[in-house]
Design an enzyme around this catalytic site. Structure first.
Site, mmCIF file in Angstrom:
data_model
loop_
_atom_site.group_PDB
_atom_site.id
_atom_site.type_symbol
_atom_site.label_atom_id
_atom_site.label_comp_id
_atom_site.label_asym_id
_atom_site.label_seq_id
_atom_site.Cartn_x
_atom_site.Cartn_y
_atom_site.Cartn_z
ATOM 1 C CB ILE A 84 -7.029 2.459 4.338
ATOM 2 C CG1 ILE A 84 -8.200 3.276 4.880
ATOM 3 C CG2 ILE A 84 -6.765 2.818 2.893
ATOM 4 C CD1 ILE A 84 -8.345 3.229 6.362
ATOM 5 C CB SER A 141 -2.896 -3.623 -5.694
ATOM 6 O OG SER A 141 -1.687 -3.826 -4.990
ATOM 7 N NE ARG A 142 2.868 1.373 -6.777
ATOM 8 C CZ ARG A 142 3.849 2.134 -6.310
ATOM 9 N NH1 ARG A 142 4.694 2.708 -7.146
ATOM 10 N NH2 ARG A 142 3.985 2.332 -5.016
ATOM 11 C CG ASP A 160 -1.242 10.445 6.326
ATOM 12 O OD1 ASP A 160 -1.690 10.571 5.173
ATOM 13 O OD2 ASP A 160 -1.477 9.446 7.037
ATOM 14 C CE LYS A 163 -6.435 10.415 6.503
ATOM 15 N NZ LYS A 163 -5.041 10.562 6.956
#
Length: 311
Positions: free
Chosen positions: A14, A36-37, A169, A91
Protein backbone atom coordinates in the site's frame (compact mmCIF):
# COMPACT_ATOMS: atom_id res chain seq x y z
CA UNK A 1 8.32 27.15 0.70
CA UNK A 2 10.56 24.32 1.89
CA UNK A 3 8.89 20.91 1.41
CA UNK A 4 7.82 18.93 4.46
CA UNK A 5 10.13 15.92 4.86
CA UNK A 6 8.10 12.73 5.35
CA UNK A 7 9.15 9.18 6.23
CA UNK A 8 6.97 6.12 5.59
CA UNK A 9 7.02 3.60 8.43
CA UNK A 10 5.86 0.16 7.33
CA UNK A 11 6.87 0.07 3.69
CA UNK A 12 4.70 -2.53 1.95
CA UNK A 13 2.39 -2.77 -1.04
CA UNK A 14 0.00 0.00 0.00
CA UNK A 15 2.93 2.32 0.69
CA UNK A 16 4.56 1.59 -2.67
CA UNK A 17 1.34 1.72 -4.71
CA UNK A 18 -0.43 4.66 -3.03
CA UNK A 19 1.64 6.66 -0.56
CA UNK A 20 4.84 7.07 -2.61
CA UNK A 21 3.15 8.45 -5.77
CA UNK A 22 0.82 10.67 -3.72
CA UNK A 23 3.76 12.20 -1.86
CA UNK A 24 5.73 12.61 -5.10
CA UNK A 25 2.78 14.42 -6.72
CA UNK A 26 2.47 16.97 -3.91
CA UNK A 27 4.98 19.84 -4.21
CA UNK A 28 4.66 20.55 -0.49
CA UNK A 29 6.05 17.12 0.42
CA UNK A 30 9.33 15.26 0.06
CA UNK A 31 9.79 11.56 0.81
CA UNK A 32 12.93 11.43 2.96
CA UNK A 33 13.19 7.84 4.26
CA UNK A 34 11.39 4.53 4.74
CA UNK A 35 11.17 1.86 7.43
CA UNK A 36 10.61 -1.82 6.74
CA UNK A 37 11.57 -4.87 8.79
CA UNK A 38 12.47 -6.54 5.48
CA UNK A 39 14.50 -3.56 4.27
CA UNK A 40 12.03 -2.70 1.48
CA UNK A 41 11.83 0.80 0.05
CA UNK A 42 13.22 3.01 -2.72
CA UNK A 43 16.92 2.30 -3.20
CA UNK A 44 17.79 6.00 -3.51
CA UNK A 45 16.50 6.88 -0.03
CA UNK A 46 17.71 6.06 3.48
CA UNK A 47 16.08 2.86 4.68
CA UNK A 48 15.75 1.55 8.21
CA UNK A 49 14.48 -1.66 9.79
CA UNK A 50 12.91 -0.02 12.86
CA UNK A 51 11.25 3.25 13.73
CA UNK A 52 13.70 3.63 16.62
CA UNK A 53 16.64 3.68 14.17
CA UNK A 54 14.79 6.19 12.00
CA UNK A 55 14.17 8.53 14.92
CA UNK A 56 17.79 8.22 16.06
CA UNK A 57 19.05 9.39 12.65
CA UNK A 58 19.46 13.10 11.99
CA UNK A 59 17.24 13.43 8.91
CA UNK A 60 15.41 16.65 9.68
CA UNK A 61 12.00 14.98 9.41
CA UNK A 62 8.75 16.90 9.74
CA UNK A 63 6.24 14.07 9.55
CA UNK A 64 5.68 10.33 9.25
CA UNK A 65 3.08 8.19 7.52
CA UNK A 66 2.53 4.99 9.51
CA UNK A 67 1.32 2.16 7.29
CA UNK A 68 2.15 -0.86 9.47
CA UNK A 69 -0.42 -3.41 10.63
CA UNK A 70 -2.59 -1.73 13.29
CA UNK A 71 -1.38 -3.87 16.21
CA UNK A 72 1.95 -1.98 16.40
CA UNK A 73 0.74 1.50 15.51
CA UNK A 74 0.34 2.87 19.04
CA UNK A 75 3.95 2.31 20.09
CA UNK A 76 5.29 3.72 16.81
CA UNK A 77 2.98 6.73 16.74
CA UNK A 78 3.57 7.63 20.38
CA UNK A 79 7.35 7.59 19.83
CA UNK A 80 7.02 9.75 16.71
CA UNK A 81 4.74 12.23 18.47
CA UNK A 82 7.19 12.41 21.36
CA UNK A 83 9.89 13.25 18.79
CA UNK A 84 7.75 16.19 17.61
CA UNK A 85 6.66 14.68 14.29
CA UNK A 86 3.28 15.10 12.63
CA UNK A 87 1.65 11.68 12.15
CA UNK A 88 -0.58 10.28 9.42
CA UNK A 89 -2.13 6.91 10.30
CA UNK A 90 -3.38 4.41 7.74
CA UNK A 91 -6.73 2.80 8.45
CA UNK A 92 -7.63 1.54 10.97
CA UNK A 93 -5.62 3.97 13.10
CA UNK A 94 -5.12 1.62 16.07
CA UNK A 95 -6.41 -1.68 17.39
CA UNK A 96 -8.46 -0.11 20.19
CA UNK A 97 -10.40 3.07 20.86
CA UNK A 98 -8.34 3.61 24.02
CA UNK A 99 -5.11 3.76 22.03
CA UNK A 100 -6.29 6.37 19.55
CA UNK A 101 -7.78 8.45 22.37
CA UNK A 102 -4.40 8.50 24.11
CA UNK A 103 -2.56 9.36 20.88
CA UNK A 104 -4.92 12.30 20.44
CA UNK A 105 -3.97 13.56 23.91
CA UNK A 106 -0.26 13.07 23.23
CA UNK A 107 -0.48 14.95 19.92
CA UNK A 108 -2.34 17.83 21.55
CA UNK A 109 0.28 18.02 24.28
CA UNK A 110 3.11 18.14 21.75
CA UNK A 111 1.19 20.48 19.42
CA UNK A 112 1.67 18.22 16.41
CA UNK A 113 -0.88 17.07 13.83
CA UNK A 114 -2.47 13.63 14.15
CA UNK A 115 -4.49 12.53 11.10
CA UNK A 116 -6.57 9.35 11.10
CA UNK A 117 -7.12 8.55 7.43
CA UNK A 118 -9.99 6.58 5.91
CA UNK A 119 -9.02 6.42 2.25
CA UNK A 120 -12.44 5.38 0.94
CA UNK A 121 -13.93 8.61 2.32
CA UNK A 122 -11.70 10.59 -0.05
CA UNK A 123 -13.42 9.35 -3.20
CA UNK A 124 -15.19 12.31 -4.84
CA UNK A 125 -18.27 10.11 -5.26
CA UNK A 126 -18.49 9.61 -1.49
CA UNK A 127 -18.52 13.35 -0.83
CA UNK A 128 -21.18 13.78 -3.51
CA UNK A 129 -23.28 11.01 -1.92
CA UNK A 130 -23.05 12.71 1.48
CA UNK A 131 -24.28 15.97 -0.06
CA UNK A 132 -27.17 14.21 -1.79
CA UNK A 133 -28.29 12.50 1.44
CA UNK A 134 -27.89 15.50 3.76
CA UNK A 135 -31.10 16.20 5.67
CA UNK A 136 -32.88 13.15 4.22
CA UNK A 137 -34.76 10.46 6.12
CA UNK A 138 -33.53 6.98 5.23
CA UNK A 139 -35.93 4.23 4.15
CA UNK A 140 -33.30 1.51 3.66
CA UNK A 141 -29.59 0.80 3.36
CA UNK A 142 -27.73 -2.35 2.39
CA UNK A 143 -23.97 -2.74 2.30
CA UNK A 144 -22.39 -5.63 0.38
CA UNK A 145 -18.62 -5.94 0.80
CA UNK A 146 -17.55 -9.31 -0.62
CA UNK A 147 -14.10 -10.31 -1.83
CA UNK A 148 -11.65 -13.22 -1.93
CA UNK A 149 -9.24 -13.11 1.01
CA UNK A 150 -6.78 -15.32 -0.88
CA UNK A 151 -6.57 -12.71 -3.64
CA UNK A 152 -6.47 -9.55 -1.54
CA UNK A 153 -4.54 -10.72 1.54
CA UNK A 154 -2.34 -13.61 0.39
CA UNK A 155 -0.14 -15.00 3.15
CA UNK A 156 -1.02 -12.22 5.61
CA UNK A 157 -1.32 -14.24 8.81
CA UNK A 158 -1.47 -11.16 11.08
CA UNK A 159 -4.89 -10.33 9.72
CA UNK A 160 -6.32 -13.51 11.27
CA UNK A 161 -4.89 -12.80 14.73
CA UNK A 162 -6.58 -10.90 17.58
CA UNK A 163 -6.32 -7.24 16.64
CA UNK A 164 -6.00 -8.12 12.95
CA UNK A 165 -9.70 -7.32 12.31
CA UNK A 166 -10.32 -10.24 9.93
CA UNK A 167 -13.04 -9.40 7.40
CA UNK A 168 -13.43 -6.02 9.11
CA UNK A 169 -10.06 -4.95 7.65
CA UNK A 170 -11.73 -4.35 4.26
CA UNK A 171 -15.16 -4.01 5.87
CA UNK A 172 -14.10 -0.94 7.81
CA UNK A 173 -13.80 0.82 4.44
CA UNK A 174 -17.52 0.27 3.93
CA UNK A 175 -18.27 1.42 7.47
CA UNK A 176 -16.14 4.53 6.97
CA UNK A 177 -18.19 5.44 3.89
CA UNK A 178 -21.47 4.74 5.70
CA UNK A 179 -20.37 6.89 8.64
CA UNK A 180 -19.60 9.78 6.28
CA UNK A 181 -22.68 9.69 4.06
CA UNK A 182 -25.37 8.71 6.58
CA UNK A 183 -27.39 11.85 7.47
CA UNK A 184 -27.50 11.14 11.20
CA UNK A 185 -26.25 8.79 13.93
CA UNK A 186 -25.70 5.16 12.95
CA UNK A 187 -25.61 2.42 15.59
CA UNK A 188 -25.01 -1.33 15.57
CA UNK A 189 -28.20 -3.13 16.62
CA UNK A 190 -27.03 -6.73 16.23
CA UNK A 191 -24.36 -8.74 14.43
CA UNK A 192 -23.41 -12.31 13.63
CA UNK A 193 -19.66 -12.87 13.33
CA UNK A 194 -18.56 -15.98 11.44
CA UNK A 195 -15.27 -17.49 12.59
CA UNK A 196 -13.44 -20.40 10.95
CA UNK A 197 -12.66 -23.05 13.53
CA UNK A 198 -8.90 -22.44 13.19
CA UNK A 199 -8.87 -18.60 13.09
CA UNK A 200 -9.09 -15.90 15.76
CA UNK A 201 -10.74 -13.31 13.50
CA UNK A 202 -13.99 -13.49 11.52
CA UNK A 203 -14.17 -14.42 7.85
CA UNK A 204 -17.67 -12.94 7.45
CA UNK A 205 -20.19 -10.83 9.30
CA UNK A 206 -23.88 -9.93 9.02
CA UNK A 207 -24.83 -6.65 10.70
CA UNK A 208 -28.06 -4.80 11.37
CA UNK A 209 -28.00 -1.09 12.19
CA UNK A 210 -30.45 1.34 13.73
CA UNK A 211 -30.71 5.11 13.48
CA UNK A 212 -33.08 7.85 14.65
CA UNK A 213 -33.14 9.18 11.06
CA UNK A 214 -34.18 5.86 9.47
CA UNK A 215 -37.43 3.91 9.28
CA UNK A 216 -36.51 0.73 7.38
CA UNK A 217 -33.90 -2.02 7.20
CA UNK A 218 -30.25 -1.02 7.56
CA UNK A 219 -28.04 -4.04 6.91
CA UNK A 220 -24.49 -5.01 6.01
CA UNK A 221 -22.94 -8.21 4.66
CA UNK A 222 -19.16 -8.64 4.85
CA UNK A 223 -17.65 -11.81 3.38
CA UNK A 224 -14.15 -12.96 2.48
CA UNK A 225 -15.31 -16.20 0.83
CA UNK A 226 -16.25 -14.84 -2.59
CA UNK A 227 -14.30 -16.83 -5.16
CA UNK A 228 -14.86 -14.75 -8.31
CA UNK A 229 -14.73 -10.98 -8.58
CA UNK A 230 -15.56 -8.46 -5.90
CA UNK A 231 -18.63 -6.55 -4.84
CA UNK A 232 -18.17 -3.38 -2.85
CA UNK A 233 -21.52 -1.58 -2.91
CA UNK A 234 -23.76 0.56 -0.70
CA UNK A 235 -27.38 0.96 -1.79
CA UNK A 236 -29.71 3.43 -0.07
CA UNK A 237 -33.23 4.72 -0.46
CA UNK A 238 -34.74 7.80 1.16
CA UNK A 239 -38.26 8.38 2.39
CA UNK A 240 -38.87 10.93 -0.39
CA UNK A 241 -38.07 8.34 -3.06
CA UNK A 242 -34.43 8.96 -3.98
CA UNK A 243 -32.32 5.90 -4.72
CA UNK A 244 -28.55 6.05 -4.39
CA UNK A 245 -25.88 3.47 -5.13
CA UNK A 246 -22.15 3.63 -4.46
CA UNK A 247 -20.13 0.87 -6.12
CA UNK A 248 -16.51 -0.04 -6.85
CA UNK A 249 -15.60 0.68 -3.24
CA UNK A 250 -17.08 4.18 -3.32
CA UNK A 251 -15.59 5.23 -6.66
CA UNK A 252 -18.85 5.15 -8.66
CA UNK A 253 -22.09 6.95 -7.76
CA UNK A 254 -25.56 6.53 -9.25
CA UNK A 255 -28.52 8.64 -8.12
CA UNK A 256 -31.95 7.50 -9.31
CA UNK A 257 -30.22 5.33 -11.92
CA UNK A 258 -28.19 8.19 -13.41
CA UNK A 259 -24.43 8.02 -13.19
CA UNK A 260 -22.85 10.96 -11.39
CA UNK A 261 -19.26 11.87 -12.23
CA UNK A 262 -17.85 14.14 -9.51
CA UNK A 263 -14.25 15.18 -10.05
CA UNK A 264 -11.34 15.06 -7.62
CA UNK A 265 -7.66 14.21 -7.30
CA UNK A 266 -8.21 10.64 -6.04
CA UNK A 267 -8.07 9.03 -2.62
CA UNK A 268 -4.43 9.30 -1.59
CA UNK A 269 -3.58 12.60 -3.29
CA UNK A 270 -6.54 14.07 -1.42
CA UNK A 271 -5.39 12.51 1.85
CA UNK A 272 -1.99 14.17 1.53
CA UNK A 273 -3.56 17.47 0.47
CA UNK A 274 -5.55 17.43 3.71
CA UNK A 275 -2.48 16.37 5.73
CA UNK A 276 -0.56 19.41 4.49
CA UNK A 277 -3.52 21.68 5.26
CA UNK A 278 -3.78 20.29 8.78
CA UNK A 279 -0.07 20.79 9.41
CA UNK A 280 -0.24 24.35 8.09
CA UNK A 281 -3.18 25.09 10.39
CA UNK A 282 -1.64 23.24 13.38
CA UNK A 283 -4.75 21.09 13.64
CA UNK A 284 -5.52 17.38 13.96
CA UNK A 285 -8.31 15.37 12.35
CA UNK A 286 -9.20 12.35 14.49
CA UNK A 287 -12.22 10.38 13.28
CA UNK A 288 -12.96 7.21 15.25
CA UNK A 289 -16.52 6.58 14.02
CA UNK A 290 -15.63 3.63 11.71
CA UNK A 291 -13.46 2.01 14.40
CA UNK A 292 -16.23 2.47 16.96
CA UNK A 293 -18.71 0.68 14.68
CA UNK A 294 -16.31 -2.27 14.40
CA UNK A 295 -15.81 -2.33 18.17
CA UNK A 296 -19.58 -2.26 18.72
CA UNK A 297 -20.05 -5.13 16.25
CA UNK A 298 -17.63 -7.24 18.30
CA UNK A 299 -19.32 -6.19 21.56
CA UNK A 300 -22.82 -7.04 20.33
CA UNK A 301 -22.03 -9.81 17.88
CA UNK A 302 -23.02 -13.44 18.27
CA UNK A 303 -20.29 -15.88 17.26
CA UNK A 304 -20.89 -18.64 14.71
CA UNK A 305 -18.16 -21.20 14.08
CA UNK A 306 -17.66 -22.73 10.63
CA UNK A 307 -15.22 -25.14 8.99
CA UNK A 308 -11.47 -24.38 9.18
CA UNK A 309 -10.02 -22.00 6.60
CA UNK A 310 -6.79 -22.88 4.82
CA UNK A 311 -4.77 -20.44 2.70
Amino acid sequence: MKPLRVAIIGFGKIAADQHVPAIAANPRLELAATVSRQGAGPSDLPGFTSHADLLAADLGLDAVAITTPPSVRYDIASACIDAGLHCLLEKPPTVTLSEIEDLACLAAGKQVTLFTTWHAQHNPAVSAAAEALAGKRIASMHITWHEDVRKWHPGQQWIWEPGGFGVFDPGINALSIAAKIFPGPLFIQEAQLIFPENRAAPIAADIRFTSPVADGDLTCSLDWRRSEGEEWTIEMATRDGMRLKLSDGGARLEVDGALSAPQGPGEYPDIYREFVDLIDDRRSHIDVAPLRLVADAFLLGRRKQVDPFED
